[in-house]
Design an enzyme around this catalytic site. Structure first.
Site, PDB file in Angstrom:
ATOM      1  N   ASP A  67       0.810  -1.224   0.000  1.00 48.89           N
ATOM      2  CA  ASP A  67       0.000   0.000   0.000  1.00 48.89           C
ATOM      3  C   ASP A  67       0.840   1.269   0.000  1.00 48.89           C
ATOM      4  OD1 ASP A  67       0.899  -0.555   2.559  1.00 48.89           O
ATOM      5  OD2 ASP A  67      -1.073  -0.995   3.364  1.00 48.89           O
ATOM      6  N   ASN A 136      -7.686  -2.788  14.212  1.00 52.93           N
ATOM      7  CA  ASN A 136      -9.076  -3.042  13.791  1.00 52.93           C
ATOM      8  C   ASN A 136      -9.187  -4.267  12.872  1.00 52.93           C
ATOM      9  OD1 ASN A 136      -7.977  -2.141  11.426  1.00 52.93           O
ATOM     10  ND2 ASN A 136      -9.346  -0.392  11.152  1.00 52.93           N
ATOM     11  N   HIS A 138      -7.381  -4.779  10.102  1.00 49.40           N
ATOM     12  CA  HIS A 138      -7.079  -4.560   8.680  1.00 49.40           C
ATOM     13  C   HIS A 138      -5.789  -5.270   8.272  1.00 49.40           C
ATOM     14  CE1 HIS A 138      -4.747  -0.484   9.402  1.00 49.40           C
ATOM     15  NE2 HIS A 138      -3.901  -1.488   9.367  1.00 49.40           N
ATOM     16  N   GLU A 143      -9.727  -2.004   5.218  1.00 51.35           N
ATOM     17  CA  GLU A 143     -10.372  -1.674   6.487  1.00 51.35           C
ATOM     18  C   GLU A 143     -11.641  -2.508   6.669  1.00 51.35           C
ATOM     19  OE1 GLU A 143      -8.537  -0.029   8.329  1.00 51.35           O
ATOM     20  OE2 GLU A 143      -8.235   2.080   7.800  1.00 51.35           O
TER      21      GLU A 143
HETATM   22  C1  F6R Z   1       1.345  -1.555   6.077  1.00 52.54           C
HETATM   23  C2  F6R Z   1       0.081  -2.228   6.209  1.00 52.54           C
HETATM   24  C3  F6R Z   1      -0.715  -2.217   7.474  1.00 52.54           C
HETATM   25  C4  F6R Z   1       0.128  -2.498   8.712  1.00 52.54           C
HETATM   26  C5  F6R Z   1      -0.730  -2.423   9.969  1.00 52.54           C
HETATM   27  C6  F6R Z   1       0.081  -2.630  11.217  1.00 52.54           C
HETATM   28  O1  F6R Z   1       1.887  -1.773   4.774  1.00 52.54           O
HETATM   29  O2  F6R Z   1      -0.335  -2.779   5.248  1.00 52.54           O
HETATM   30  O3  F6R Z   1      -1.729  -3.178   7.371  1.00 52.54           O
HETATM   31  O4  F6R Z   1       0.706  -3.767   8.597  1.00 52.54           O
HETATM   32  O5  F6R Z   1      -1.358  -1.180  10.024  1.00 52.54           O
HETATM   33  O6  F6R Z   1       0.979  -1.589  11.373  1.00 52.54           O
HETATM   34  P1  F6R Z   1       2.070  -1.615  12.533  1.00 52.54           P
HETATM   35  O7  F6R Z   1       3.022  -2.705  12.191  1.00 52.54           O
HETATM   36  O8  F6R Z   1       2.718  -0.257  12.451  1.00 52.54           O
HETATM   37  O9  F6R Z   1       1.346  -1.860  13.800  1.00 52.54           O
END
Ligand code: F6R
Length: 241
Positions: A67, A136, A138, A143
């Protein structure tokens, strides 16, 4: 789903990292699916260490990131392209033209989404996809919603994601939209590795592993993947039955 509970984030980095090291030994031109965020940083550090010790080469590898924020270009210090260069790619022998991160400033963003999916297919699909998980539930920036997404698309970030990530934007200018690989794209990867550490992830992890498969917890779809490995530390696993 194979769930592996380890003592520390460092142990997760070694185990998750070794999956990539072994893959690249067997298939040097493998297509890697990579994630950003805080969780994979120790894994990337481990991979850099392996590279410096001559245990792995990225010379022929191809990568696709999950992303990117809409509105941030490659040079923006908060862009995921910048993050990947900073945390991994500029420290290893990855070819710059084999690094793919969705373009968050593409003029025609719908075309960018279609082209990203087509390019993944062109390279033969993703071998191993690394994932983190949002508080959440995701994965990527898929989301919680009422339907599972398919290919790459533009999404509105939820309040909870903005809340979690706004610490990286001290000026309060965090984008509210992102371009992300869809659930369908993620599920096409031959192998998926999800890593999670810390108490803040425990609820999402429980829902992902023990809850029903539902788009209100996007990560729960991994119950249906034929080769999904989940690495957790004790805190992230603390609510599991
Ligand atoms: C990032 C991504 C997100 C993160 C998630 C957890 O490329 O796709 O899904 O993996 O938000 O983020 P952290 O590791 O910062 O808790």
């Amino acid at each position: 789903m194979r769930v592996i509970i380890l003592e520390s984030a460092a142990d997760i980095a070694v185990q998750a990292g070794n999956i990539f090291v072994e893959l690249l030994k067997e298939k040097p031109d493998a297509v890697l699916g990579l994630a950003t965020g805080a969780t994979p940083v120790p894994t990337y550090k481990y991979l850099i260490d392996c590279y410096n010790k001559g245990k792995v080469s990225f010379k022929d590898a191809v990568s696709f990131n999950l992303d990117e924020y809409i509105g941030l270009n490659k040079e923006h210090p908060n862009s995921y392209y910048f993050f990947m260069m900073d945390m991994l790619f500029s420290h290893v022998n990855m070819r710059k033209d084999m690094i793919h991160v969705p373009n968050g400033v593409a003029e025609d963003i719908e075309k960018e989404c279609r082209d990203y999916d087509a390019l993944i297919e062109q390279f033969g699909g993703i071998y191993v996809q690394l994932l983190g998980i949002g508080t959440n539930g995701h994965i990527g920036f898929n989301e919680p919603s009422d339907a599972f997404s398919e290919g790459t698309y533009v999404t509105d970030l939820t309040k909870s994601t903005i809340e979690s990530n706004k610490i990286y934007f001290p000026n309060g200018d965090m984008p509210t939209k992102a371009i992300t690989m869809g659930i369908g794209s993620i599920m096409k990867a031959k192998k998926v590795i999800l890593i999670a550490t810390g108490h803040s992830k425990a609820k999402a992890i429980k829902a992902m592993i023990e809850g029903e498969v539902t788009p209100s917890c996007p990560a729960s779809i991994l119950q249906k993947h034929s080769d999904a490995v989940i690495f957790l530390d004790r805190d992230a696993a603390s609510l599991l039955a």
